[in-house]
Write an enzyme that holds these catalytic residues in place. Structure first.
Site, PDB file in Angstrom:
ATOM      1  N   CYS A 181     140.006 -50.388  50.187  1.00  0.00           N
ATOM      2  CA  CYS A 181     139.197 -50.305  48.968  1.00  0.00           C
ATOM      3  C   CYS A 181     138.562 -48.916  48.905  1.00  0.00           C
ATOM      4  O   CYS A 181     138.879 -48.054  49.731  1.00  0.00           O
ATOM      5  CB  CYS A 181     138.132 -51.417  48.978  1.00  0.00           C
ATOM      6  N   GLU A 240     139.215 -63.754  40.308  1.00  0.00           N
ATOM      7  CA  GLU A 240     138.043 -64.623  40.258  1.00  0.00           C
ATOM      8  C   GLU A 240     137.840 -65.278  38.891  1.00  0.00           C
ATOM      9  O   GLU A 240     137.096 -66.246  38.776  1.00  0.00           O
ATOM     10  CB  GLU A 240     136.800 -63.873  40.775  1.00  0.00           C
ATOM     11  N   HIS A 298     135.087 -52.253  54.988  1.00  0.00           N
ATOM     12  CA  HIS A 298     133.854 -53.041  55.030  1.00  0.00           C
ATOM     13  C   HIS A 298     133.157 -52.895  56.370  1.00  0.00           C
ATOM     14  O   HIS A 298     132.075 -53.414  56.580  1.00  0.00           O
ATOM     15  CB  HIS A 298     134.157 -54.518  54.777  1.00  0.00           C
ATOM     16  N   ARG A 338     121.365 -58.934  48.332  1.00  0.00           N
ATOM     17  CA  ARG A 338     122.000 -58.088  47.322  1.00  0.00           C
ATOM     18  C   ARG A 338     122.033 -58.757  45.958  1.00  0.00           C
ATOM     19  O   ARG A 338     122.392 -59.930  45.857  1.00  0.00           O
ATOM     20  CB  ARG A 338     123.449 -57.751  47.725  1.00  0.00           C
TER      21      ARG A 338
HETATM   22  N1  GLN Z   1     138.131 -47.405  42.305  1.00  0.00           N
HETATM   23  C1  GLN Z   1     137.075 -48.211  42.826  1.00  0.00           C
HETATM   24  C2  GLN Z   1     136.484 -47.560  44.056  1.00  0.00           C
HETATM   25  O1  GLN Z   1     137.190 -46.992  44.796  1.00  0.00           O
HETATM   26  C3  GLN Z   1     137.533 -49.601  43.172  1.00  0.00           C
HETATM   27  C4  GLN Z   1     136.417 -50.481  43.652  1.00  0.00           C
HETATM   28  C5  GLN Z   1     136.761 -51.940  43.814  1.00  0.00           C
HETATM   29  O2  GLN Z   1     137.893 -52.310  43.925  1.00  0.00           O
HETATM   30  N2  GLN Z   1     135.791 -52.812  43.840  1.00  0.00           N
HETATM   31  O3  GLN Z   1     135.310 -47.631  44.325  1.00  0.00           O
HETATM   32 ZN    ZN Z   2     138.614 -52.768  46.087  1.00  0.00          ZN
END
Ligand code: GLN
Ligand code: ZN
Length: 775
Positions: A740, A619, A708, A529
């Site tokens: 996420c 980060e 994930h 990636r």
């Molecule tokens: N709002 C974004 C999504 O849902 C957040 C992505 C992320 O935190 N990397 O894709």
């Molecule tokens: Zn996220």
């Protein structure tokens, strides 16, 4: 003077290695075709560096996936769960299983975890150590690569991550112990590797110890001293190069100076001030490698400045004790500027000031010439030209925007008053009343599946085969379906799905002045990636409204609140290549002001909840403790700047998709978002410890669905997680959401998972009166 390179990008000029690996994983090419593809890339890189006159050319900087996984594999640090695969897979496939997991022929083995390489956006695989870990030289990749180059007539310098850093990069598995106790067992394996390299004919070996540049405790320093001494003393007739990067190492000069090494490398981009101390203190047996070309950014070197550093060093210790280098491996910059076309986006003047990996290698050679032939007329001309290009770049009017500059100055004068007018307790009451939220509100993080169809339409639109209005109406159609789906399954706060966004930074970057994009500026992110970071070259301002139309449209379809979705300034900054003519803080403030305009517009358009994502806040944290506070202060201020001036009724959310909050807790509180969502499901809510001990005051949605993985979590599982979370967060403050965004999942998976999530919310609401939950 000599020149050296610490490492070169390995993905190939046109991502040839990515393509080869992915084809191999899909069984489209054979193992020998894959190995050949790798060989071609290695040869191209070695040949190029040799042609450019680089004296010390690295080998073993190549990898089919990741250099840390390579080393773990080389030292036989392979977790037990892979043992059943050993007899079934070839060595290469076992290696890829370590990196990517293996789900085939009845096996289901999870890969090593992945985490970020220091403060970069490169992800490495985390070696797993057990208390009785053994190490043995299991695979000869490093030797083979040296011989491979030697057979082509190129004498390389093998690169090896040092033993202390190797242990520090890994994690203890299964029991509670300090991984550094393994160091004495590890050392013999290192000695064996180095002896094999010596037998193969190696004369220089580069030992990378990047942890030297981080904060170390006394025990760790003791281990470092002892281990490096015995490693280097054990083998004669090898010239060792000790490197570390991303920060300074001057606090260790007292013992570094006594090491039997030939070359010590310094990152003079991140830590220029450390040079003096090393010029003064190093014995004349040690040569200094001056890392004066920025290996982390993409701008042309300032020759005049570099020359003044080189000349100072020459005056002090003589040119025979100096070697020129980039600050770190060039893994973190794209391949070559040659693939960019200023007719297709990048402003010409920006392009003229770019220097990617290949160009940086050339710069090393040029700097060497400049330092050696000061009075030569062509040397003088080169210097003048470099200066002129840089000046042009600075004075080019697109780069400076007076309005933006004066606004940032104004904002800085306001400083302390940048906060919301009411405090959280008062605000949340207004919001509860306005938004009529149930207990345990359910919501999503933002994105919904990016299907093949969406990507196809976007490509058609980019290639002008769809008109803007055709594309917009396609996106609106997707939004409509998404809103209906969310209403049907009973979510409380809805999202529009982010179908119009290819990438959360690129989408905003394209709509801001002062940011540009490359055609081929790929940098490895992990495995096959890559990412193509935007380039921030000038003052930032919004071209026009960026998200309002679609947010308004989504809200018009439902009576439930729809969140407005924005990417925060620190994340845009962190995931871009940033201009260096002003402090990062100022660039971040400009980004924050642009995002703020969007926040205000969203609010005016009737959007009641606005989420500003900051997944990269952590980060950006500096490697050295003493620098952390300053960073966190401006980073948090930028976030607050984004929501400064909104009505107290407007609810501000933020999302951060990582798990380690321990050293940034105070900052998270200071951000003063009404609601934050974080990643917690993989760690079974362990993460929340940090929040409990500090008593997090605002509302929070700990993720209950690991996005994930393709797994569908059950209702019961999510209830269990929520039950655990209720020990850390008071019930009134608890939200229910995934870890996420759902962009990488497919509709079948999320339909099941999110239905389960809503059922879990209902169950837990009805269980609220049971004694276990309410006390
Ligand atoms: N709002 C974004 C999504 O849902 C957040 C992505 C992320 O935190 N990397 O894709
Ligand atoms: Zn996220």
């Amino acid at each position: 003077m000599l020149t050296q390179n610490l490492g070169f990008p390995r993905i190939g000029a046109n991502r040839e290695l990515k393509k080869a690996c992915e084809a191999y994983w899909k069984n489209e090419i054979s193992l020998s075709e894959l190995l050949d593809a790798g060989k071609i890339e290695k040869l191209k890189n070695w040949n190029f560096q040799q042609e450019q006159g680089i004296d010390l050319i690295p080998s073993n900087d190549f990898s089919f996936y990741d250099q840390v996984a390579d080393l773990a594999f080389m030292l036989d640090v392979i977790p037990n769960r892979f043992h059943s695969l050993k007899s079934n897979l070839s060595k290469t496939d076992l290696y890829f299983a370590l990196c990517r997991g293996y789900q085939n022929n009845g096996f289901d083995v999870a890969p090593l975890e992945m985490t970020k390489w220091f403060d970069t956006n490169y992800h490495y695989l985390v070696p797993e150590f057990t208390i009785d870990q053994n190490f043995k030289f299991n695979n000869t990749k490093i030797v083979d690569e040296f011989i491979e180059a030697k057979e082509m007539g190129i004498h390389t310098k093998p690169v090896l991550i040092g033993p202390v850093s190797f242990l520090k990069l890994g994690k203890e598995k299964h029991s509670d112990f300090n991984k550094l106790i393994l160091i004495d067992k590890l050392l013999p394996a290192y000695i064996e590797i180095i002896k094999k390299l010596k037998t193969a004919g190696a004369t220089y070996i580069q030992i990378d110890e990047p942890f030297l540049a981080t904060d170390l405790n006394n025990d760790e320093i003791k281990i470092y001293k002892r281990i490096l001494h015995s490693l280097f003393n054990n083998i004669s007739e090898i010239d060792f190069i000790l490197t570390s990067y991303f920060e300074g190492i001057e606090e260790h000069v007292d013992w570094l100076k006594d090491l039997p090494i030939k070359i010590l490398h310094l990152d003079l981009i991140r830590a220029p001030k450390q040079l003096d101390c090393f010029l003064d203190r190093l014995p004349n047996t040690i040569t200094l490698s001056l890392g004066i070309i920025d290996g982390r950014n993409i701008w042309k070197n300032d020759f005049e400045n570099s020359l003044s550093i080189i000349n100072k060093a020459i005056d002090k210790i003589g040119s025979h004790r100096i070697i020129l280098a980039a600050s770190c491996s060039l893994l973190h910059v794209p391949y070559s500027v040659n693939y960019e076309d200023s007719n297709k986006g990048i402003p010409e003047i920006v392009k003229n000031n770019l220097s990617f990996a290949k160009e940086k290698i050339k710069e090393l050679h040029i700097l060497n010439q400049l330092a050696n032939y000061k009075n030569n007329s062509s040397v003088k001309a080169t210097l003048l030209n470099n200066k002129e290009e840089r000046l042009k770049c600075k004075s080019f009017n697109v780069f400076n925007n007076e309005e933006v500059i004066s606004k940032t100055i104004e904002i800085n004068a306001l400083k302390t008053s940048i906060k919301r007018s009411l405090n959280f307790e008062e605000r949340i009451n207004l919001q509860k009343h306005d938004l009529k939220l149930p207990l345990f509100p359910t919501t999503l993080i933002g994105s919904l599946p990016q299907t093949k169809e969406i990507r196809q339409k976007r490509n058609l639109y980019k290639n002008k085969k769809l008109t803007s209005s055709e594309y917009q109406s396609f996106i609106k159609h997707e939004i409509k379906k998404a809103i209906l789906w969310q209403e049907e399954i009973g979510l409380d706060i809805l999202v529009h799905g982010e179908f119009e966004r290819n990438d959360m930074v690129e989408f905003f970057g394209e709509q801001l002045n002062g940011i540009t994009f490359t055609l081929n500026g790929w940098v490895q992110s992990y495995g096959s990636r890559g990412v193509k970071p935007p380039i921030i070259y000038g003052d930032i301002s919004r071209k026009k409204q960026m998200t309002v139309e679609l947010a308004k449209y989504a809200q018009s379809l439902t009576n439930k609140p729809v969140k407005g979705m924005l990417t925060g300034p620190i994340t845009i900054l962190q995931w871009s290549f940033v201009r260096t003519d002003q402090p990062r803080k100022i660039t971040a403030e400009q980004l924050a002001l642009a995002i703020r305009e969007e926040v205000i517009d969203l609010e005016n358009a009737g959007i009641k909840i606005i989420q500003i994502d900051e997944p990269a806040l952590r980060e950006g944290l500096p490697l050295k403790n003493y620098k952390k506070n300053e960073y966190l202060q401006w980073a948090v201020n930028c976030f607050k700047l984004c929501h400064w001036g909104v009505m107290d009724q407007t609810q501000i959310h933020s999302h951060m998709c990582y798990a380690d909050f321990n050293d940034i807790m105070e900052a998270i509180i200071n951000m003063d978002a009404d609601v934050i969502s974080i990643e917690t499901s993989r760690s079974q809510m362990e993460v929340l410890d940090a929040f409990k001990s500090i008593n997090y005051p605002n509302q929070m949605g700990p993720g209950v669905y690991d996005i994930h993985s393709p797994r569908i979590p059950s209702v019961e599982e999510m209830c269990d997680l929520l039950y655990t979370a209720s020990h850390y967060i008071s019930i009134e403050n608890l939200w229910i959401n995934p870890d996420c965004g759902l962009k990488t999942r497919n509709w079948n998976e999320i339909d099941l998972s999110i239905k389960n999530m809503v059922s879990a919310a209902k169950l837990i609401r009805s269980a609220i009166h049971t004694p276990t939950l309410s006390n």
